[in-house]
Design a protein around this motif. Structure first.
Motif, PDB file in Angstrom:
ATOM      1  N   ILE A 198      51.731  -4.772  19.287  1.00 38.84           N
ATOM      2  CA  ILE A 198      50.551  -3.961  19.583  1.00 38.84           C
ATOM      3  C   ILE A 198      50.308  -3.877  21.087  1.00 38.84           C
ATOM      4  O   ILE A 198      49.983  -2.810  21.619  1.00 38.84           O
ATOM      5  N   ALA A 199      50.476  -4.989  21.788  1.00 40.63           N
ATOM      6  CA  ALA A 199      50.182  -5.033  23.226  1.00 40.63           C
ATOM      7  C   ALA A 199      51.451  -4.954  24.063  1.00 40.63           C
ATOM      8  O   ALA A 199      51.477  -5.424  25.206  1.00 40.63           O
ATOM      9  N   GLU A 200      52.488  -4.338  23.512  1.00 32.76           N
ATOM     10  CA  GLU A 200      53.777  -4.268  24.205  1.00 32.76           C
ATOM     11  C   GLU A 200      53.645  -3.691  25.615  1.00 32.76           C
ATOM     12  O   GLU A 200      54.278  -4.162  26.565  1.00 32.76           O
ATOM     13  N   ASP A 201      52.809  -2.667  25.768  1.00 30.00           N
ATOM     14  CA  ASP A 201      52.707  -1.975  27.049  1.00 30.00           C
ATOM     15  C   ASP A 201      51.891  -2.736  28.086  1.00 30.00           C
ATOM     16  O   ASP A 201      51.871  -2.340  29.265  1.00 30.00           O
ATOM     17  N   VAL A 202      51.211  -3.816  27.681  1.00 25.91           N
ATOM     18  CA  VAL A 202      50.335  -4.508  28.629  1.00 25.91           C
ATOM     19  C   VAL A 202      50.688  -5.992  28.765  1.00 25.91           C
ATOM     20  O   VAL A 202      49.964  -6.745  29.411  1.00 25.91           O
ATOM     21  N   LEU A 203      51.800  -6.404  28.156  1.00 24.64           N
ATOM     22  CA  LEU A 203      52.268  -7.779  28.272  1.00 24.64           C
ATOM     23  C   LEU A 203      53.684  -7.782  28.837  1.00 24.64           C
ATOM     24  O   LEU A 203      54.507  -6.943  28.456  1.00 24.64           O
ATOM     25  N   ALA A 255      46.092   2.361  22.359  1.00 22.75           N
ATOM     26  CA  ALA A 255      45.327   3.595  22.175  1.00 22.75           C
ATOM     27  C   ALA A 255      44.433   3.543  20.944  1.00 22.75           C
ATOM     28  O   ALA A 255      43.486   4.329  20.827  1.00 22.75           O
ATOM     29  N   ASP A 256      44.713   2.617  20.031  1.00 26.12           N
ATOM     30  CA  ASP A 256      43.899   2.493  18.820  1.00 26.12           C
ATOM     31  C   ASP A 256      42.686   1.587  19.018  1.00 26.12           C
ATOM     32  O   ASP A 256      41.938   1.344  18.069  1.00 26.12           O
ATOM     33  N   LEU A 257      42.493   1.085  20.236  1.00 25.18           N
ATOM     34  CA  LEU A 257      41.392   0.161  20.516  1.00 25.18           C
ATOM     35  C   LEU A 257      40.342   0.823  21.402  1.00 25.18           C
ATOM     36  O   LEU A 257      40.672   1.600  22.292  1.00 25.18           O
ATOM     37  N   PRO A 258      39.068   0.517  21.193  1.00 26.33           N
ATOM     38  CA  PRO A 258      37.998   1.077  22.016  1.00 26.33           C
ATOM     39  C   PRO A 258      37.936   0.376  23.369  1.00 26.33           C
ATOM     40  O   PRO A 258      38.519  -0.694  23.547  1.00 26.33           O
ATOM     41  N   PRO A 259      37.232   0.945  24.330  1.00 28.30           N
ATOM     42  CA  PRO A 259      37.041   0.257  25.616  1.00 28.30           C
ATOM     43  C   PRO A 259      36.320  -1.068  25.405  1.00 28.30           C
ATOM     44  O   PRO A 259      35.426  -1.186  24.571  1.00 28.30           O
ATOM     45  N   ALA A 260      36.720  -2.098  26.155  1.00 32.82           N
ATOM     46  CA  ALA A 260      36.110  -3.426  26.050  1.00 32.82           C
ATOM     47  C   ALA A 260      36.404  -4.203  27.322  1.00 32.82           C
ATOM     48  O   ALA A 260      37.252  -3.807  28.135  1.00 32.82           O
ATOM     49  N   LYS A 261      35.676  -5.293  27.491  1.00 31.74           N
ATOM     50  CA  LYS A 261      35.940  -6.166  28.639  1.00 31.74           C
ATOM     51  C   LYS A 261      37.155  -7.043  28.377  1.00 31.74           C
ATOM     52  O   LYS A 261      37.991  -7.253  29.251  1.00 31.74           O
TER      53      LYS A 261
END
Length: 414
Positions: free
Chosen positions: A198-203, A178-184
């Protein structure tokens, strides 16, 4: 660096200052060894081992840029296979083993000081490879300092990024997607454990568990000095070098590095010193000097080794402590507080032994990728490891660019 040298950083104020040598390696008795850009001049320092030293490094100097391009690459088919085969046969050995090629202590010590940058016991395989790479780079160009301070290198990189339309935001903690902006795609210049958090929810959990097994190794204890004049080395020629390897013989250096890996603080540590103001007059008032030195310590050590380090320098530079006007002490907790990538004070991105050199942070065909096709790791915890070369980021960026055409900009949790 095969990549950084392609950037027009001089247009953005970057100036390198170098001395007459890359390294000075002093001895308690007898003259120092100076590692100079000229192979012949360095050979003159090594007495009866001159021919052996030449045989060791000269073949890599026929095309040093090509060699370094292969040596600083991830595991792949090299562009110069015969050269890399020669390098592999030599570099797989330990620094202690490679040092047996020499008869005298001077050449052995010169190799040991370069190999000690590996932050590994010098009896370990592959320490010979790192020592050899450092020797070769010194014959390509004398190791420099950045005029005005190393911050000027960061400033030049940022200025170049902005000239290309890039944006930079600092002072913004990233604790989750949630602390990161949209990106590719997202490239993390972090330690493996920070990536896992940081990427716990997506790894996936299995991958995060593997990241948690990553080994960081020893930390660093560092001293910065303001000095009332040049360091009073027994051999004044040491002032010609930007870097001074303070540790004595190969045996002494190997003993000190092995002790650190046993969780001990050696009484005579290997101290890596840089005397910036002798290369760059802007670093200190006229007649004064600045410098720093650091030694390896067990991970997380909070011991103040000021007396130990300065006593070791004094062995080779009597009167050094009398030149100290002020000092700044940095322990391993201070390093990690300053930069959370320095886990336990490890400044090189983690252990780079035979089990974790090419498989950092985990064993994957593409070590920069993760199971999430939009998440990459580009820090020194990927090949080729720590150092001011930028090659970890270069290869991670190449990996990400291959994915970008397939992506659309969106939040990491989408």
């Amino acid at each position: 660096s095969p990549y950084l040298r392609t950037l027009p950083l001089e247009r953005h104020g970057l100036v390198w200052d170098a001395g007459e040598a890359s390294v000075a390696h002093p001895f308690a008795d007898g003259p120092a060894v100076l590692l100079r850009r000229s192979l012949d001049a360095t050979m003159e320092e090594l007495g009866g081992d001159a021919a052996t030293y030449s045989k060791l490094v000269r073949p890599f100097l026929k095309d040093p840029e090509g060699f370094l391009g292969d040596a600083l690459a991830p595991l792949r088919l090299p562009k110069h296979p015969l050269t890399m085969l020669r390098f592999g046969l030599l570099g797989l050995r330990s620094a202690v083993g490679l040092g047996r090629r020499f008869e005298g202590e001077r050449a052995k010590a010169l190799l040991a000081g370069c190999a000690a940058h590996s932050v590994l016991p010098l009896e370990k395989p592959l320490t010979g490879a790192l020592g050899l790479v450092f020797l070769i780079t010194a014959h390509v160009a004398n190791w420099p300092v950045v005029r005005g301070g190393s911050q000027m290198l960061a400033n030049a990189l940022v200025a170049h990024l902005r000239s290309l339309g890039g944006e930079l935001e600092t002072g913004h903690w990233v604790r989750g997607p949630a602390d990161l902006p949209p990106a590719k795609v997202y490239l993390f210049d972090t330690s493996p454990d920070q990536l896992a958090r940081i990427a716990e929810d997506v790894l996936p959990g299995g991958y995060r568990k593997r990241l948690g097994k990553y080994r960081f190794g020893p930390g660093v204890f560092k001293l910065d000095w303001a000095l009332d004049g040049p360091v009073p080395w027994k051999d004044p020629r040491c002032l010609e070098a930007s870097t001074v390897h303070v540790g004595g013989t190969l045996g002494e250096i190997a003993a000190a590095e092995a002790a650190v890996w046993r969780g001990e603080h050696p009484e005579r540590p290997f101290v890596l010193m840089v005397q910036q103001a002798d290369m760059d007059a802007s670093r200190a008032p006229e007649g004064k000097r600045t410098g720093y030195g650091y030694c390896h310590v067990p991970a997380g050590s909070d011991q103040d080794l000021t007396q130990v380090v300065e006593r070791q320098v004094e062995r080779f530079a009597p009167g050094f402590r009398d030149r100290i006007l002020a000092r700044h002490v940095t322990r391993t907790p201070d390093l990690e507080a300053h930069n959370p990538n320095y886990v336990g004070g490890a400044v090189t991105g983690g252990v780079a032994d035979m089990f974790q050199l090419f498989t950092r942070p985990v064993a994957r065909l593409n070590p920069y990728s993760t199971p999430n096709p939009r998440v990459f790791l580009c820090s020194a915890s990927t090949p080729p490891g720590g150092g001011v070369h930028g090659m970890c980021g270069f290869y991670a960026a190449e990996s990400a660019l291959r994915r970008i055409p397939k992506q659309t900009a969106r939040g990491l949790l989408e």
